[in-house]
Design an enzyme around this catalytic site. Structure first.
Site, PDB file in Angstrom:
ATOM      1  N   VAL A  59      38.806   9.455  63.288  1.00  0.00           N
ATOM      2  CA  VAL A  59      38.481   8.302  64.123  1.00  0.00           C
ATOM      3  C   VAL A  59      39.293   7.106  63.645  1.00  0.00           C
ATOM      4  CG1 VAL A  59      36.682   6.681  64.840  1.00  0.00           C
ATOM      5  CG2 VAL A  59      36.170   9.121  64.705  1.00  0.00           C
ATOM      6  N   ALA A 104      40.114   3.666  59.430  1.00  0.00           N
ATOM      7  CA  ALA A 104      39.972   4.995  60.032  1.00  0.00           C
ATOM      8  C   ALA A 104      39.132   5.860  59.099  1.00  0.00           C
ATOM      9  CB  ALA A 104      41.342   5.638  60.236  1.00  0.00           C
ATOM     10  N   LYS A 105      38.713   6.995  59.570  1.00  0.00           N
ATOM     11  CA  LYS A 105      38.029   7.972  58.707  1.00  0.00           C
ATOM     12  C   LYS A 105      38.156   9.337  59.339  1.00  0.00           C
ATOM     13  CE  LYS A 105      35.504   7.665  54.918  1.00  0.00           C
ATOM     14  NZ  LYS A 105      35.555   6.519  53.999  1.00  0.00           N
ATOM     15  N   GLY A 106      38.098  10.362  58.511  1.00  0.00           N
ATOM     16  CA  GLY A 106      38.167  11.719  59.044  1.00  0.00           C
ATOM     17  C   GLY A 106      37.189  12.619  58.317  1.00  0.00           C
TER      18      GLY A 106
END
Ligand code: GLU
Length: 416
Positions: A59, A104-106
């Site tokens: 995201v 962001a992050k995943g």
């Protein structure tokens, strides 16, 4: 019942600060929601020859101030709303320490404890391939988070490099120091937590040698925090990990715990302290400094009333819920929020990326000095605004961060 959806919580926190700032409605809607939600499902060959399908997310919340930036976690609990919340917290984190990145992050839904190293490698490589078009050294730069480390980052570098036809180290941070990593990166989040805690202690006119600390979670963040706080003279009296929690009012030898974990993997069975059950009760031990360094939603309306400390320094992302915040405030407990307290990691990531861009490697001392200076500056800014506006440090940190991103957005304008 309290709503524990992290995305809902992140938006509530955002709204409180946006109200204070008087943000207009389009800016509010724009900054509240992620720019892009990438969701992938991909097959991976397991060691026994079977094939399993895994779900993964990346995201990208906001890149107005610079490339998207944030970790990648491997855990069975990963879901889109969690990743969306974590991505937005990264935007505010990079803004509050003023590094030129977005957020962001995943995550990949998997349980690394049940996977072999080869399976983890294949999951990492296939996931990297799935998101290859949305990440990149000037676009979106992943980093370690829960259950990922320098080895996982190296697999990402290799996969991305193979696909591109040349070695590209700038695409992730948190790499090993012999392969484009920065000295001081591995301990940086813990160092930042320690710096924040020491600032709070000093402001309160206290001496670290007179104080105790409890650390929930003994992964990358908790272990370095415990060691660095102990180096400052703070007595560590409680520690928990995934298996159990230990308590010793006379102090726990952090090095001894680390040596035990090296051999035994988990704290269960450690016999130089009393074990607390359930392990979550570690948060209720009487102490001066409480460091939740595990996961989201650990201090909630259900247990905040029992928390018995002076300072909470959030090593984890999102460990305290809004209802808990209100209870803690009433009790006079100072909460140093995640986006400030654990920003040391991404700040050192920024230094790593700068070193990669310059094709240089700075000495450890340089990284530590720059990191501490930046975090102290951010701490002072947040504390001063909290005092001026008569708000808690979480809202003050959000106000600074949102203010910076809104100003950049305003200046850049809307395309086309
Ligand atoms: N995963 C870390 C965090 O939550 C570090 C992110 C990074 O270095 O990009 O802040």
């Amino acid at each position: 019942m309290e709503n524990l959806n992290p995305y809902h919580i992140a938006q509530m926190q955002f709204d409180q600060a946006a109200d204070k700032l008087g943000l207009n409605s389009w800016m509010r809607d724009f900054l509240k929601t992620p720019d892009r939600n990438v969701s992938v499902d991909f097959p991976v060959k397991m060691d026994d020859g079977s094939i399993k399908i895994f779900a993964g997310y990346r995201v990208q919340h906001n890149n107005t101030r610079g490339p998207y930036k944030g970790g990648l976690r491997f855990s069975p609990e990963v879901n889109l709303d969690e990743v969306r919340a974590l991505a937005s917290w990264m935007t505010w984190k990079t803004a509050v320490v003023n590094v030129p990145f977005g957020g962001a992050k995943g995550g990949v839904v998997c349980d690394p404890r049940k996977l072999s190293t080869c399976e983890l490698e294949r999951i990492t490589r296939r996931f990297t391939y799935e998101i290859r078009n949305v990440i990149g050294p000037d676009v979106d730069i992943p980093a370690p988070d829960v259950n990922t480390n320098a080895q996982v980052m190296t697999w990402i570098v290799d996969t991305y490099s193979m696909w591109n036809g040349h070695s590209e180290f700038r695409v992730v941070t948190g790499k090993p120091t012999f392969l484009g990593g920065s000295y001081g990166r591995a301990e940086a989040t813990g160092r930042g937590v320690m710096v924040a805690a020491m600032k709070a202690v000093k402001d309160a006119g206290l001496e670290p040698q007179d104080l105790t600390a409890v650390i929930q979670g003994f992964g990358n963040v908790g272990s370095h925090t415990a060691r660095l706080l102990a180096e400052q003279g703070v007595k560590i009296i409680g520690i928990s990990d995934i298996s159990t929690a230990i308590h010793n009012p006379d102090g726990i030898d952090v090095q001894d715990v680390e040596a035990y974990l090296k051999k035994n993997k988990v704290l269960e069975g450690y016999d130089k302290a009393q074990h607390i059950r359930p392990k979550e009760k570690v948060l209720e031990l009487k102490t001066d400094i409480l460091v939740p360094a595990a996961l989201e939603n650990q201090i909630t309306s259900a247990n905040a009333g029992n928390v018995d400390c002076r300072f909470i320094v959030e090593g984890a992302n999102g460990p305290t819920t809004p209802d808990a915040d209100r209870i803690l405030k009433k009790k006079g407990i100072l909460v140093i929020p995640d986006i400030l307290a654990n920003a040391g990691g991404v700040t050192a990531s920024y230094y790593e990326w700068v070193q990669n861009v310059q094709r240089e490697q700075w000495p450890y001392e340089k990284v530590v000095t720059k990191l501490e200076k930046k975090l102290v500056q951010a701490y002072n800014d947040v504390r001063d605004l909290a005092e001026r506006e008569d708000v808690d440090m979480r809202i003050a940190a959000y106000m600074i961060a949102i203010g910076r991103v809104a100003k950049a957005t305003e200046a850049r304008g809307v395309f086309p």
